[in-house]
Design an enzyme around this catalytic site. Structure first.
Site: not given
Ligand code: PCA
Length: 192
Positions: A80, A143, A167
């Site tokens: 990201e 996140c 992610h």
């Molecule tokens: N994924 C979520 C919140 C916690 C996680 O592991 C997200 O992509 O916001």
């Protein structure tokens, strides 16, 4: 000695596990020579996750924070680039809180960019046949909120720490924990 803070999230959305926390646990068992990896587990809570990550950064003062999260819909790893100053969710977090296009911090910029070389991280995974892309949106859920908190805290305090959000896909036959662990270890080794 390079000091890395590696964090994952607790499960959310009815899942029994979160691939990010499972990966943190797997990476924590390994030795990295001259890299010190310290770990943390974050709540899937808009209100509590920001405070929790800032506290960990203050305690550990790492050279780099690698925040891991699970992206249920993805079948590749997403590095990201951006954290946006907005939170929005119709389904709500683990506290049942569902912000409606709320600003995270009124006095902060609309977005922060990571200072890490996102394409270099992506390429070190692709070279080893691990599907990965640079992503320009971490979503508007917890996140992104946590990534924004980390980058804002670093900017505000002026500490010499970098942060990146990654992610991960859900754990599956294509994505066993071992493969996710290998990906994160390749990234950590590429930082040295
Ligand atoms: N994924 C979520 C919140 C916690 C996680 O592991 C997200 O992509 O916001």
């Amino acid at each position: 000695m390079l000091r890395v803070l590696l964090t994952g999230f607790e499960p959310f959305g009815g899942d029994a596990v979160n691939s990010s926390q499972e990966t943190v646990k797997a990476v924590a068992c390994d030795e990295f020579g001259d890299v010190e990896v310290l770990t943390g587990k974050l709540p899937v809570s808009f209100k509590r996750a920001g405070v929790a990550i800032c506290r960990l950064i203050d305690e550990i003062v790492p050279d780099i924070v690698i925040l891991l999260g699970q992206s249920g819909k993805s079948d590749y790893i997403k590095i990201e680039r951006v954290a946006l100053n907005i939170m929005d969710s119709s389904k709500g977090d683990n506290d049942g809180y569902a912000p409606d296009e709320e600003t995270i911090c009124p006095y902060a910029p609309p977005a922060y960019f990571t200072h890490v070389p996102v394409k270099k991280f992506r390429d070190c995974l692709i070279q080893r046949d691990i599907p990965a892309k640079v992503s320009n949106s971490a979503g508007l859920y917890v996140c992104n909120r946590t990534y924004f908190a980390a980058l804002h805290h670093i900017a505000k305090t002026g500490i010499d720490t970098k942060a990146v959000f990654i992610h991960l896909p859900k754990i599956s036959d294509d994505w066993p924990v071992e493969r996710l662990k290998m990906a994160i270890e390749l990234i950590i080794k590429s930082i040295k």
